[in-house]
Design an enzyme around this catalytic site. Structure first.
Site, PDB file in Angstrom:
ATOM      1  N   ASP A 204     -91.413 -34.536 -44.265  1.00 63.48           N
ATOM      2  CA  ASP A 204     -91.276 -35.949 -44.575  1.00 63.48           C
ATOM      3  C   ASP A 204     -89.852 -36.405 -44.195  1.00 63.48           C
ATOM      4  O   ASP A 204     -89.378 -36.062 -43.115  1.00 63.48           O
ATOM      5  CB  ASP A 204     -91.590 -36.192 -46.059  1.00 63.48           C
ATOM      6  CG  ASP A 204     -91.759 -37.659 -46.413  1.00 63.48           C
ATOM      7  OD1 ASP A 204     -92.786 -38.242 -46.027  1.00 63.48           O
ATOM      8  OD2 ASP A 204     -90.861 -38.218 -47.052  1.00 63.48           O
ATOM      9  N   TYR A 326     -86.817 -45.659 -44.502  1.00 63.40           N
ATOM     10  CA  TYR A 326     -88.026 -46.233 -43.910  1.00 63.40           C
ATOM     11  C   TYR A 326     -87.748 -47.232 -42.805  1.00 63.40           C
ATOM     12  O   TYR A 326     -88.541 -47.373 -41.873  1.00 63.40           O
ATOM     13  CB  TYR A 326     -88.892 -46.855 -45.014  1.00 63.40           C
ATOM     14  CG  TYR A 326     -89.613 -45.791 -45.811  1.00 63.40           C
ATOM     15  CD1 TYR A 326     -90.883 -45.368 -45.453  1.00 63.40           C
ATOM     16  CD2 TYR A 326     -88.981 -45.158 -46.871  1.00 63.40           C
ATOM     17  CE1 TYR A 326     -91.528 -44.370 -46.155  1.00 63.40           C
ATOM     18  CE2 TYR A 326     -89.619 -44.154 -47.585  1.00 63.40           C
ATOM     19  CZ  TYR A 326     -90.888 -43.763 -47.222  1.00 63.40           C
ATOM     20  OH  TYR A 326     -91.521 -42.761 -47.900  1.00 63.40           O
ATOM     21  N   HIS A 382     -99.255 -32.683 -47.901  1.00 62.89           N
ATOM     22  CA  HIS A 382     -97.943 -33.239 -47.583  1.00 62.89           C
ATOM     23  C   HIS A 382     -96.815 -32.564 -48.352  1.00 62.89           C
ATOM     24  O   HIS A 382     -95.703 -32.463 -47.858  1.00 62.89           O
ATOM     25  CB  HIS A 382     -97.962 -34.736 -47.883  1.00 62.89           C
ATOM     26  CG  HIS A 382     -96.759 -35.479 -47.420  1.00 62.89           C
ATOM     27  ND1 HIS A 382     -96.454 -35.637 -46.082  1.00 62.89           N
ATOM     28  CD2 HIS A 382     -95.766 -36.110 -48.102  1.00 62.89           C
ATOM     29  CE1 HIS A 382     -95.340 -36.341 -45.960  1.00 62.89           C
ATOM     30  NE2 HIS A 382     -94.899 -36.631 -47.173  1.00 62.89           N
TER      31      HIS A 382
END
Length: 409
Positions: A204, A326, A382
Site C-alpha cells: 500500500d 493520496y 491487502h
C-alpha cells in the site's frame, strides 16, 4: 520493555533516539467512551439493510456497525489490555530535522535489534488504514524463534509514517509526499541508527515508500513489495505470460476501481472535508476504516483487531493527518509504480496475494524493476503482514537468502 536484549540500539546510533512507551491518557479513553455512547447511528435504509447478511456492496451494514459499536462502548474491547501487549515490543522516537522541508519530526518506530555484526537491517513500512500494528504478528514470530538479540540475524525496524499514530504530522505550510517520507526514513536508518545498508519492505502506501527508497537511495540495497498498483501496460512490452489466475486478479482490480475506490478519490481530492468527518466521530471512523479491514481481506479479521486499529487512529487523532499520500497517487499528477522515477534497478522481490484489492500480474510487475523473486499465494489480501505473517515473512527471508550476496550483506 521486551526481554532478550532486542531493545539495545545498534552501535553508532544517535543519542537523539530515545526509548518510548505507549501510554494513552485516561481522560482520552473516558472521552472516547462518552462519544461512543452519545453518537447516534443512521436510520435503517435499503442500502444499509440488505437482506443477505454478507451483502456489503453498497457499504457498511447497519447490523454490523450496531454490534461493533455496542461491543466497543460496553467494554468488550479493552484498549489498556491491547496497550499492555503493544508495549512488550521496544518502542523508540527519533528527532529528525529535515532540511528539504525546514521542519522537525519525531518519528516513532518499533524495532527488534540484533547484536550480531552481520545482521541485515529491514525496514517494514505500513500503509493506510494500517499502522505499525500490522507488523507486530511478524515481530512476534521472530522474537519467539530467536530468543535473544545474539541469535536474531536481522534488525527489524517498523516506523510509523509521518502523520500516522505516534509520528509527527507533516508541516502545515508545505505539501508532503511519498518521497518526503522515504527521505526521512533513509535518514532514520542511515544517520540516526547508524546502519550503512538496509532492505525495504512494504505494501500500500508503504510499498510506494519502499519503492522510493530502493530507487533513489544508495543505502537501500533491495526491496520486497506485496502491492504494486498500476495501469495496464502496452501488451507489446510484456515479457511473461499472464495466467488464468492472474487474469482473475486483473478483473478483481477493475471491479475494485469501479465499486471500491471512491474513498481514495475522496482522500485525494477532498482530504480536508473527509478529515473533518473522520475526526468528529469515532463511529464514523469505525465505519470508514472497518469497511476496509473487512472488504480488503480474504477472511474478516476479529472485531477486536479492527477496533485496535480504529481506536489507535482515534486516540492519536491521525485520521486527518494520514491522508497526504493520496494526492500523489490519485490526483491529476499521479505517480504509479510503473513511473520511470520509481523503477527499482536493485534486486526486487514481490509477493502476490489472491485477495489483494488490485493483484497485479508478474508480467506487469517485472516492468517496474529488476524482479528476481516472485511468489504467488492462493490466500491473503491487502493486509498481508497482518493476515498471514508467517507466509509473508517466509517470502521476505527467502528473497534475502537469494539476493544477500548481491547486496553486500
Amino acid at each position: 520493555m521486551s526481554s532478550g536484549g532486542f531493545e539495545t540500539l545498534p552501535n553508532g546510533a544517535s543519542s537523539t533516539i530515545k526509548p518510548w512507551r505507549v501510554d494513552i491518557p485516561q481522560e482520552s479513553l473516558d472521552e472516547l467512551n462518552v462519544l461512543l455512547k452519545r453518537t447516534p447511528l443512521a436510520p435503517p435504509t435499503y442500502e444499509n439493510s440488505l437482506p443477505d447478511a454478507e451483502d456489503r456492496h453498497l457499504g457498511v451494514r447497519r447490523d454490523w456497525l450496531t454490534a461493533a459499536k455496542k461491543h466497543w462502548e460496553d467494554g468488550g474491547f479493552d484498549w489498556r489490555k491491547k496497550e499492555e501487549y503493544i508495549n512488550t515490543f521496544p518502542h523508540f522516537k527519533a528527532q529528525i530535522h529535515d532540511d528539504a522541508l525546514s521542519s522537525d519530526f519525531d518519528i516513532h518506530f518499533v524495532a527488534l535489534f540484533s547484536k550480531r555484526s552481520d545482521a541485515i537491517p529491514i525496514v517494514f513500512v505500513h500503509g493506510w488504514p494500517g499502522s505499525f500494528l500490522e507488523f507486530l504478528p511478524m515481530l512476534e514470530l521472530l522474537r519467539s524463534r530467536y530468543k535473544t538479540a545474539d541469535e536474531l540475524p536481522y534488525h527489524l525496524i517498523v516506523p510509523s509514517l509521518p502523520g500516522y499514530t505516534f509520528s509527527s504530522a507533516p508541516p502545515l505550510d508545505k505539501n508532503f509526499t511519498i518521497d518526503d517520507a522515504a527521505r526521512l526514513f533513509d535518514r532514520l536508518i542511515v544517520h540516526d541508527l547508524g546502519l550503512s545498508a538496509y532492505v525495504a519492505q512494504g505494501g500500500d502506501v508503504g510499498g510506494r515508500v519502499a519503492r522510493s527508497l530502493a530507487s533513489q537511495y544508495e543505502h537501500c540495497k533491495a526491496a520486497h513489495l506485496n502491492t504494486a498498483p498500476m495501469p495496464a501496460p502496452d501488451p507489446s512490452r510484456l515479457q511473461s505470460p499472464i495466467s488464468a489466475l492472474e487474469h482473475e486478479g486483473i478483473e478483481r482490480g477493475n471491479q475494485f476501481t469501479q465499486t471500491g475506490s471512491a474513498y481514495a478519490i475522496e482522500h485525494a481530492t477532498r482530504p480536508s472535508t473527509i478529515g473533518f468527518v473522520l475526526s468528529s466521530s469515532p463511529v464514523a471512523l469505525l465505519a470508514w476504516i472497518g469497511e476496509k479491514f473487512r472488504d480488503w481481506t480474504d477472511a474478516d479479521p476479529p472485531l477486536d483487531t479492527i477496533l485496535e486499529s480504529v481506536a489507535l487512529y482515534w486516540l492519536t487523532n491521525c485520521a486527518a493527518t494520514s491522508l497526504w499520500s493520496y494526492r500523489q497517487v490519485f490526483g491529476p499528477d499521479a505517480q504509479t509504480h510503473s513511473s520511470e522515477k520509481w523503477y527499482i534497478g536493485k534486486p526486487f522481490g514481490f509477493s502476490w496475494f489472491k485477495k489483494e484489492i488490485s493483484p497485479v500480474p508478474k508480467a506487469w510487475v517485472e516492468l517496474t524493476g529488476n524482479l528476481v523473486f516472485h511468489r504467488q499465494h492462493d490466500k491473503g489480501g491487502h493486509f498481508a503482514a497482518l493476515e498471514h505473517p508467517q507466509v509473508l515473512w517466509d517470502d521476505v527471508e527467502q528473497f534475502l537468502a537469494q539476493v544477500r550476496g548481491q547486496c553486500g550483506f
